[in-house]
Write an enzyme that holds these catalytic residues in place. Structure first.
Site, mmCIF file in Angstrom:
data_model
loop_
_atom_site.group_PDB
_atom_site.id
_atom_site.type_symbol
_atom_site.label_atom_id
_atom_site.label_comp_id
_atom_site.label_asym_id
_atom_site.label_seq_id
_atom_site.Cartn_x
_atom_site.Cartn_y
_atom_site.Cartn_z
ATOM 1 N N SER A 1 0.835 -1.197 0.000
ATOM 2 C CA SER A 1 0.000 0.000 0.000
ATOM 3 C C SER A 1 0.876 1.256 0.000
ATOM 4 C CB SER A 1 -0.958 -0.042 1.194
ATOM 5 O OG SER A 1 -1.956 0.936 1.087
ATOM 6 N N HIS B 1 -7.448 -5.230 -2.278
ATOM 7 C CA HIS B 1 -6.268 -4.507 -1.813
ATOM 8 C C HIS B 1 -5.418 -5.323 -0.847
ATOM 9 C CE1 HIS B 1 -3.969 -0.844 -0.995
ATOM 10 N NE2 HIS B 1 -4.069 -1.099 0.304
ATOM 11 N N ASP C 1 -9.134 -3.781 -6.593
ATOM 12 C CA ASP C 1 -8.683 -2.989 -5.449
ATOM 13 C C ASP C 1 -9.580 -1.759 -5.328
ATOM 14 O OD1 ASP C 1 -7.337 -1.306 -3.634
ATOM 15 O OD2 ASP C 1 -5.373 -2.049 -4.251
#
Length: 396
Positions: free
Chosen positions: A242, A331, A296
């Site tokens: 991330s 994600h 995502d």
């Protein structure tokens, strides 16, 4: 013969293993064509219970082998050898917004696996199991050392594999949730990498005063690894998840002190203006493994991957880039067999509040992506960090 009671035997092999290892679940001594439910239950460190279950029918010999037989229903269906783990979900009545994460990497995840008569969907606690067994899943293998790092202004944890070394190393950077996340680093150490996981968001000093984090902070962490007596100083990778991807790419491109042998980027994007990003990607001179989910819902990771690929093609270094893009994947791409959550609670550090964040992904393809991407991550790290003549054998 009438009056003879069958005593089913439930076995799990291996009974004790790392979290990224497959296990084999087998039930024997059932009646032929007997319908049964296999049920897995664990309790998280926060006290919440997670469960998964599959419906099976025994073969002519009275056996069920999860790696070969299809689930006819439940929390997963079809031929899914590890469905009892990745399809886990909080039991009915649990708190909302849960996400399964382990903090104590030296404590096993105890998975209670039971077999029940018939095809059940609920009330497992009230039913009598035909047989039960407890399997242990570990993030750390025997001999892995954990060392708190509080020098050079750093706050992190160092994990060292068993053996004298020298070993390649990984600097492990998590995302915007902050805190010190250790389980992936412990698992990497279990595979033969000295790994430093670093806290860098919302960091405070010993007095509780917010601590400013800049490039020097990450350079100090990289330097600490290079200077460690058990680390091969020219074989250090960076791994970001991330927001950690943005930090990883920025450091790999611009820092004169950080020269990773390779980088792994999971579910991240480049946070910069177009021309700056173009310059950044063109400056990177080490292999990059970029892992993204096409569903995502947190960051535009798949679109950013396409942009990065084009930038590197224009810069002439696209041969260094490997992209793994997974359909219907969200994600939170974790190590394999971790339960998938499409959304969960998320603490905003600056605002000091908790919100529900949509991560994305569909359970089955997301779980397959976690397994595939982790295997390819380990292969990528081994390819670029391990050689027979300079690094200790991983079997030490």
């Amino acid at each position: 013969m009438a009056g003879i009671r069958h005593c089913p035997l439930l076995s799990v092999r291996p009974l004790r293993c790392l979290v990224d290892e497959k296990f084999e679940v087998v039930v024997q001594f059932l009646l032929p064509s007997q319908p049964v439910t296999l049920h897995a239950l664990l309790q998280s460190e926060d006290g919440d219970f997670w469960e998964a279950f599959g419906h099976y029918k025994s073969d002519a010999s009275g056996s069920v082998k999860v790696s070969e037989d299809v689930s006819l229903g439940g929390s997963y269906d079809g031929l899914e050898p590890m469905g009892l783990l990745w399809s886990m979900r909080p039991i009915p009545g649990s708190r909302k917004g849960l996400r399964f994460r382990n903090k104590d990497v030296f404590k096993p995840i105890e998975v209670h696996i039971s077999v029940y008569e018939g095809h059940l969907t609920k009330w497992f606690k009230e039913k009598q199991a035909l047989a039960s067994v407890v399997a242990e899943r570990w993030y750390s293998s025997p001999g892995v050392q954990r060392i708190d790092v509080r020098e050079k202004g750093l706050k992190g944890t160092l994990f060292i594999p068993p053996g004298p070394g020298p070993f390649p190393a990984v600097l492990d950077l998590w995302g915007g949730g902050g805190g010190l996340v250790e389980y992936r680093s412990a698992l990497l150490a279990s595979h033969g990498y000295i790994t430093l996981t670093l806290e860098y968001i919302g960091l405070k000093d010993a007095s509780g005063t917010p601590q400013n984090v800049d490039n020097d902070y990450f350079e100090a962490a990289f330097s600490l690894l290079k200077q460690h007596p058990q680390v091969c100083p020219d074989r250090i990778a960076m791994m970001g998840l991330s927001f950690g991807v943005s930090v990883t790419l920025g450091m790999a491109a611009y820092s004169s002190e950080i020269n990773p042998k390779c980088v792994v980027c999971v579910s991240g994007i480049t946070v910069c203006e177009t021309q700056v990003c173009f310059d950044q990607m063109g400056l990177i001179q080490c292999p990059i493994l970029l892992i993204v989910g096409e569903d995502d819902q947190n960051w535009a990771a798949a679109e950013s991957a396409e942009d990065m690929k084009k930038m590197m093609e224009q810069a002439g270094n696209s041969h260094l880039l490997t992209v793994l893009s997974y359909p219907h994947t969200g994600h939170l791409i974790e190590p394999p067999y971790c339960p998938h959550v499409r959304s969960s609670n998320f603490k905003l550090i600056e605002a000091k509040t908790t919100v529900v964040v949509l991560w994305g992904g569909q359970m089955v393809p997301h779980s397959k992506a976690q397994e595939d991407s982790w295997q390819k991550t380990l292969a990528f790290l081994e390819q670029h960090l391990y050689t027979h003549d300079t690094v200790a054998s991983k079997s030490n």
